[in-house]
Design a protein around this motif. Structure first.
Motif, PDB file in Angstrom:
ATOM      1  N   ARG B 262     108.624 129.673  40.936  1.00  0.00           N
ATOM      2  CA  ARG B 262     107.788 128.945  39.999  1.00  0.00           C
ATOM      3  C   ARG B 262     106.920 127.963  40.763  1.00  0.00           C
ATOM      4  O   ARG B 262     107.375 127.319  41.701  1.00  0.00           O
ATOM      5  CB  ARG B 262     108.738 128.218  39.043  1.00  0.00           C
ATOM      6  N   PHE B 263     105.670 127.856  40.377  1.00  0.00           N
ATOM      7  CA  PHE B 263     104.678 126.929  40.925  1.00  0.00           C
ATOM      8  C   PHE B 263     104.223 127.283  42.347  1.00  0.00           C
ATOM      9  O   PHE B 263     103.352 126.621  42.879  1.00  0.00           O
ATOM     10  CB  PHE B 263     105.182 125.472  40.924  1.00  0.00           C
ATOM     11  N   ALA B 264     104.796 128.329  42.961  1.00  0.00           N
ATOM     12  CA  ALA B 264     104.289 128.722  44.272  1.00  0.00           C
ATOM     13  C   ALA B 264     102.925 129.341  44.074  1.00  0.00           C
ATOM     14  O   ALA B 264     102.758 130.202  43.210  1.00  0.00           O
ATOM     15  CB  ALA B 264     105.233 129.723  44.921  1.00  0.00           C
ATOM     16  N   LEU B 477      96.685 132.411  37.036  1.00  0.00           N
ATOM     17  CA  LEU B 477      98.041 131.861  36.913  1.00  0.00           C
ATOM     18  C   LEU B 477      98.162 130.557  37.706  1.00  0.00           C
ATOM     19  O   LEU B 477      98.765 129.590  37.230  1.00  0.00           O
ATOM     20  CB  LEU B 477      99.074 132.880  37.411  1.00  0.00           C
ATOM     21  N   ASP B 478      97.582 130.538  38.893  1.00  0.00           N
ATOM     22  CA  ASP B 478      97.608 129.311  39.694  1.00  0.00           C
ATOM     23  C   ASP B 478      96.897 128.179  38.963  1.00  0.00           C
ATOM     24  O   ASP B 478      97.358 127.034  38.970  1.00  0.00           O
ATOM     25  CB  ASP B 478      96.932 129.535  41.054  1.00  0.00           C
ATOM     26  N   LEU B 479      95.764 128.515  38.311  1.00  0.00           N
ATOM     27  CA  LEU B 479      95.009 127.508  37.566  1.00  0.00           C
ATOM     28  C   LEU B 479      95.857 126.940  36.430  1.00  0.00           C
ATOM     29  O   LEU B 479      95.918 125.724  36.218  1.00  0.00           O
ATOM     30  CB  LEU B 479      93.716 128.126  37.017  1.00  0.00           C
ATOM     31  N   LEU B 480      96.548 127.835  35.697  1.00  0.00           N
ATOM     32  CA  LEU B 480      97.376 127.375  34.576  1.00  0.00           C
ATOM     33  C   LEU B 480      98.507 126.480  35.087  1.00  0.00           C
ATOM     34  O   LEU B 480      98.818 125.453  34.486  1.00  0.00           O
ATOM     35  CB  LEU B 480      97.932 128.581  33.803  1.00  0.00           C
ATOM     36  N   ASP B 481      99.114 126.863  36.200  1.00  0.00           N
ATOM     37  CA  ASP B 481     100.153 126.047  36.831  1.00  0.00           C
ATOM     38  C   ASP B 481      99.633 124.658  37.143  1.00  0.00           C
ATOM     39  O   ASP B 481     100.245 123.639  36.833  1.00  0.00           O
ATOM     40  CB  ASP B 481     100.580 126.707  38.156  1.00  0.00           C
ATOM     41  N   LEU B 483      96.955 123.100  35.984  1.00  0.00           N
ATOM     42  CA  LEU B 483      96.592 122.318  34.801  1.00  0.00           C
ATOM     43  C   LEU B 483      97.833 121.749  34.128  1.00  0.00           C
ATOM     44  O   LEU B 483      97.824 120.624  33.641  1.00  0.00           O
ATOM     45  CB  LEU B 483      95.819 123.201  33.805  1.00  0.00           C
ATOM     46  N   GLN B 484      98.893 122.537  34.124  1.00  0.00           N
ATOM     47  CA  GLN B 484     100.124 122.067  33.492  1.00  0.00           C
ATOM     48  C   GLN B 484     100.630 120.803  34.185  1.00  0.00           C
ATOM     49  O   GLN B 484     101.027 119.839  33.542  1.00  0.00           O
ATOM     50  CB  GLN B 484     101.194 123.160  33.563  1.00  0.00           C
ATOM     51  N   ARG B 485     100.574 120.827  35.515  1.00  0.00           N
ATOM     52  CA  ARG B 485     101.087 119.665  36.240  1.00  0.00           C
ATOM     53  C   ARG B 485     100.157 118.472  36.123  1.00  0.00           C
ATOM     54  O   ARG B 485     100.590 117.340  36.034  1.00  0.00           O
ATOM     55  CB  ARG B 485     101.315 120.037  37.697  1.00  0.00           C
ATOM     56  N   ARG B 486      98.849 118.738  36.140  1.00  0.00           N
ATOM     57  CA  ARG B 486      97.914 117.615  36.088  1.00  0.00           C
ATOM     58  C   ARG B 486      97.836 116.983  34.714  1.00  0.00           C
ATOM     59  O   ARG B 486      97.674 115.788  34.572  1.00  0.00           O
ATOM     60  CB  ARG B 486      96.520 118.092  36.505  1.00  0.00           C
ATOM     61  N   ILE B 501     105.945 136.580  33.668  1.00  0.00           N
ATOM     62  CA  ILE B 501     106.779 135.667  32.881  1.00  0.00           C
ATOM     63  C   ILE B 501     107.758 134.920  33.787  1.00  0.00           C
ATOM     64  O   ILE B 501     107.931 133.707  33.691  1.00  0.00           O
ATOM     65  CB  ILE B 501     107.561 136.474  31.810  1.00  0.00           C
ATOM     66  N   ARG B 502     108.340 135.642  34.703  1.00  0.00           N
ATOM     67  CA  ARG B 502     109.325 135.034  35.583  1.00  0.00           C
ATOM     68  C   ARG B 502     108.691 133.954  36.461  1.00  0.00           C
ATOM     69  O   ARG B 502     109.277 132.912  36.718  1.00  0.00           O
ATOM     70  CB  ARG B 502     109.948 136.114  36.465  1.00  0.00           C
ATOM     71  N   HIS B 503     107.456 134.226  36.873  1.00  0.00           N
ATOM     72  CA  HIS B 503     106.773 133.261  37.730  1.00  0.00           C
ATOM     73  C   HIS B 503     106.354 132.019  36.950  1.00  0.00           C
ATOM     74  O   HIS B 503     106.325 130.924  37.490  1.00  0.00           O
ATOM     75  CB  HIS B 503     105.546 133.917  38.366  1.00  0.00           C
TER      76      HIS B 503
END
Lengths: 297, 548
Positions: B262-264, B477-481, B483-486, B501-503
């Motif tokens: 996750r988040f990698a 997917l990286d962008l969504l990750d 944005l979620q953190r920011r 889904i797993r990622h």
């Protein structure tokens, strides 16, 4: 790169040529001109009749109503470009003066037809199940009667005249447009675009006004252009039957009707008004097709 | 394996359309009983390569090669007429979209029978028997009945099998498959891949085209990676997957989300992005005990089917989504994922059960009451383009979203529009473009920007990357990750792809036939699946392990 490689499949020649022949936007070489010729001619023809409708006196050499028995049945020539009728009236001048009522009737009838259709189609497409059902049945009744018959019934009830012709033709064309507008609206109503707008918190009326109607109307505008020519033909048909403008007035359908008695004697009395009707109908068809391809791009 | 002559030999193939070269100097060979996978993203020239092998490169194309031997025929200079006897008989071609490649008005048995008849094979009765045998061999149940059905009556997987049956009807020596499983669910895709593996084992040469290395890993003997019309790396599958040399191959492998924590970051572009990586998501654990931002209780929804019993699309589905977390919903098509999402969005009223947003009723209140609270909840879809008004430019779309529809003039919100575009990694110049002229990845970024315009707390993502190439999928997917953190967003993330889904997810909901069959923390569900269906899904999910 080696240079001994053979060229294999050059593709299907006809298809390749077709795509190659379409001129790039903004180019006006002789080839592009040839492809655009029908469109240019149509635009020119419509522009001429619109001009004639706006300023008939500038284009017509004679008074369309002036009787000159001495010159009756003159064939097309230098004095009278397209000949004269049984009372010696100049056919060319009458066609020029006739374009105003013809185009006005066509435009007004199309506007009435589209306006009525927009109302009915929107109610049916957006008003919910019962309104859709109700409007649908009304449209089916209108569809069940042949269009000309419907117009004749209306004229029989309201009395002949230009105004009645306009409303009659408008009424007759409305059901077809209404069905198409309804289908467009229903397709758009359930589209992801509308769903996305709902999720963004838009009200139903705002979505209807800003997303559904503008997108539904673009294809209808194409149909409207096509319908303009059709409405001109309809109006001429009613005048031909003596249900439009009263006799001495220059109107293309009425001129056709008057000329048919003398068809063997003076073919120009029917040929040229008929040509005017055909030109307007054909030009509006070509233009609507050009609009359609422009919209598809 | 086999000393026989190669079934497909291509040397220095060039294809160009007008002045534009699309395939440059491509060479490869395929031996009987061997499978070569041609892998690359959209526009890399892989499909054009495959099509030019059977004389279908398209109008306006010029194909040149030093050698082009297809199933024992020198394919250079073959006329369109002669091609017809080669296609189908010597070469079977399987296309991506079986729905559009099968005639909807014809029975599939008839479709296959045509292939047999046109190439003059046997009497009517013999052909009918062969059609049934073919449908049976591709794993369709009740082949006699299936032969009498039309493509619209079959599911996606069945259609793809019927198409394969028609492609292999004449026992072609070479099978070319262009993205044969891209449109299919994981379990069905795995079955189709197994079927292709069997064909290869039976001695057919095979050329497999895909954008996804994971999809071909199980079947391919060798892999050629294409980029910009050239083969940048090729070799045995184990070597390409295990020890890639070219940076592009490495990027493609890194983009596969399977097995990445996750988040990698999945995309090299994302890790070098100008925005500094913020702290790890320590906040999400702390907030986990709080009230959920979105909660569904015992949701059910049925649809009426004309002339049949009601169809229960969703049965007794419940979930909780917490602030800053991602809840993944996984299942195959028809499992009720999208219906659940639509109820969560308040677009569809549930028959039973409730949805609560920030602890307050959401599904039970009228739309007028929901409207004022809608800004907290955003949505992105699989096909972003269809969710945009086609008349609006990218900037106008954002202005429309920012102003709640009051204006579409981008100038009034220019600063915020540029801020949003920068947030999703789009250049400010793109504001003037029509979305139809943007690439798939750019469109999805624009859709995310629009969803973020009203500052939502929760995003519902319905298959947001399913239509994208693996490399583009990785970037989104990286962008969504990121944005979620920011922004501390919560995601309800729907996908049919287990590895995605797993990622992406902290918790996961596995759905089948409208019901939740398993739920829990993602890693525990995936490492120790309790329900047999979850195990089936896991087994079908393609990984990067090559064939032994």
């Amino acid at each position: 790169m080696s240079n001994k490689r053979p060229v294999l499949s050059p593709g299907e020649p006809v298809l390749a040529q077709r795509t190659a022949n379409r001129p790039a936007p903004g180019t006006w070489g002789p080839k592009a001109l040839a492809v655009r010729l029908p469109l240019l001619l149509s635009a020119a023809a419509l522009a001429f009749f619109v001009l004639a409708a706006l300023v008939p006196n500038a284009l017509a050499p004679f008074d369309p109503l002036a009787i000159n028995p001495a010159a009756a049945f003159s064939p097309p020539g230098s004095a009278h470009l397209l000949g004269t009728d049984e009372s010696g009236r100049d056919i060319y001048s009458r066609i020029i003066h006739g374009s105003r009522p013809s185009l006005l009737i066509g435009a007004a009838a199309t506007a009435i037809g589209l306006g009525l259709a927009l109302l009915l189609g929107t109610i049916a497409g957006f008003g919910g199940k019962w309104l859709d059902f109700g409007v649908g049945r009304i449209l089916e009744v209108l569809f069940a009667l042949p269009g000309l018959l419907l117009a004749l019934v209306f004229i029989a009830l309201a009395g002949p005249g230009v105004g009645t012709t306009v409303v009659a033709v408008g009424l007759t064309t409305a059901p077809g447009y209404a069905r198409m507008i309804r289908a467009q609206i229903i397709a758009l109503r359930t589209s992801p675009m509308v769903e996305a707008a709902t999720v963004l918190g838009r009200s139903r009326t705002r979505i209807l006004a800003t997303h559904i109607l503008p997108n539904a109307l673009a294809p209808i505008a194409v149909l409207g252009t096509l319908g303009l020519g059709q409405a001109v033909v309809w109006a001429a048909s009613l005048s031909f039957l003596g249900l439009g403008a009263p006799p001495p007035a220059p109107e293309w359908g009425a001129m056709l009707s008057a000329g048919r008695t003398y068809l063997a004697l003076a073919w120009w009395m029917t040929f040229f008004p008929g040509l005017a009707i055909v030109l307007v109908a054909a030009a509006s068809t070509v233009l609507s097709r050009a609009l359609k391809t422009a919209g598809a791009r | 394996m086999n000393a026989a002559a190669p079934i497909l030999r291509v040397e220095n193939l060039d294809v160009s359309f007008g002045e534009t070269p699309v395939v440059l100097d491509v060479s490869f060979t395929v031996n009987p009983g061997e499978c070569l996978a041609l892998v690359g993203e959209s526009g890399s020239g892989k499909s054009v390569t495959a099509r030019s092998l059977i004389g279908l490169a398209g109008p306006g194309s010029a194909v040149r090669a030093n050698a082009l031997e297809v199933a024992g025929v020198d394919a250079r200079g073959v006329s369109q007429r002669a091609w017809r006897s080669i296609r189908g008989k010597r070469v079977g071609f399987i296309l991506q979209d079986a729905l559009t490649s099968l005639d909807p008005l014809r029975k599939i048995g008839k479709e296959i029978d045509d292939a047999l008849r046109l190439h003059g094979s046997g009497s009517g009765a013999a052909r009918a028997a062969r059609v049934v045998r073919l449908l049976e061999s591709v794993g369709l149940d009740d082949p006699v009945r299936r032969a009498g059905q039309r493509s619209g009556e079959l599911s996606g997987g069945m259609r793809q099998r019927a198409l394969i049956a028609s492609a292999i009807a004449l026992d072609p020596a070479l099978v070319i498959a262009d993205e044969p499983t891209t449109a299919l669910d994981a379990t069905i895709a795995a079955q189709v891949m197994d079927l292709l593996g069997e064909l290869r084992a039976a001695g057919s040469g095979m050329l497999l085209i895909s954008h996804d290395l994971a999809a071909v890993a199980k079947v391919a003997d060798s892999i050629a990676v294409m980029q910009g019309g050239r083969i940048v790396e090729s070799g045995p599958a184990e070597r390409i997957l295990g020890d890639p040399q070219h940076p592009y191959t490495r990027a493609l492998l890194a983009a596969v989300p399977a097995g990445k924590p996750r988040f990698a970051p999945l995309s090299p572009a994302s890790s070098t992005a100008s925005t500094p990586r913020p702290d790890p998501p320590q906040g999400s654990q702390a907030q986990a005990g709080c009230r959920p931002v979105l909660r569904a209780r015992a949701l059910s929804k049925s649809f009426t089917v004309p002339g049949g019993p009601d169809f229960a699309a969703v049965k007794d589905v419940g979930f909780e989504l917490h602030a800053g977390r991602t809840l993944g919903v996984v299942g195959e098509s028809g499992s009720g994922k999208t219906t659940t999402a639509r109820m969560a969005l308040g677009l569809l009223a549930p028959d039973a059960g409730t949805v609560e947003l920030f602890g307050e009723p959401w599904s039970q209140v009228p739309e007028a009451a929901r409207r004022t609270r809608r800004s907290a909840l955003g949505a992105i879809y699989q096909d972003p383009l269809s969710s945009f008004d086609p008349r609006l430019s990218a900037g106008s779309l954002l202005a429309d979203a920012l102003s709640f529809g009051a204006t579409r003039n981008p100038r009034k919100h220019l600063a915020r529009i540029h801020e949003l575009l920068a947030l999703v990694g789009l250049a400010a110049e793109l504001a003037g473009r029509n979305p139809a002229t943007l690439s798939g990845g750019q469109r999805q970024r624009l859709a995310i920007a629009r969803a973020l315009a009203p500052n939502p707390r929760v995003l519902i993502c319905d298959e947001p990357v399913s239509a994208l190439d693996v490399s583009i999928q990785a970037q989104v997917l990286d962008l969504l990750d990121d944005l979620q953190r920011r922004l501390g967003l919560s995601y309800l993330f729907i996908s049919h792809d287990l590895s995605v889904i797993r990622h992406m997810s902290d918790e996961v909901l596995v759905m089948q036939g409208g019901a939740v069959v398993e739920s829990g923390a993602t890693e525990s569900v995936f490492t120790a699946p309790a329900h047999p269906y979850t195990r089936t899904l896991l087994a079908a999910s393609p990984g990067l392990a090559p064939r032994r």
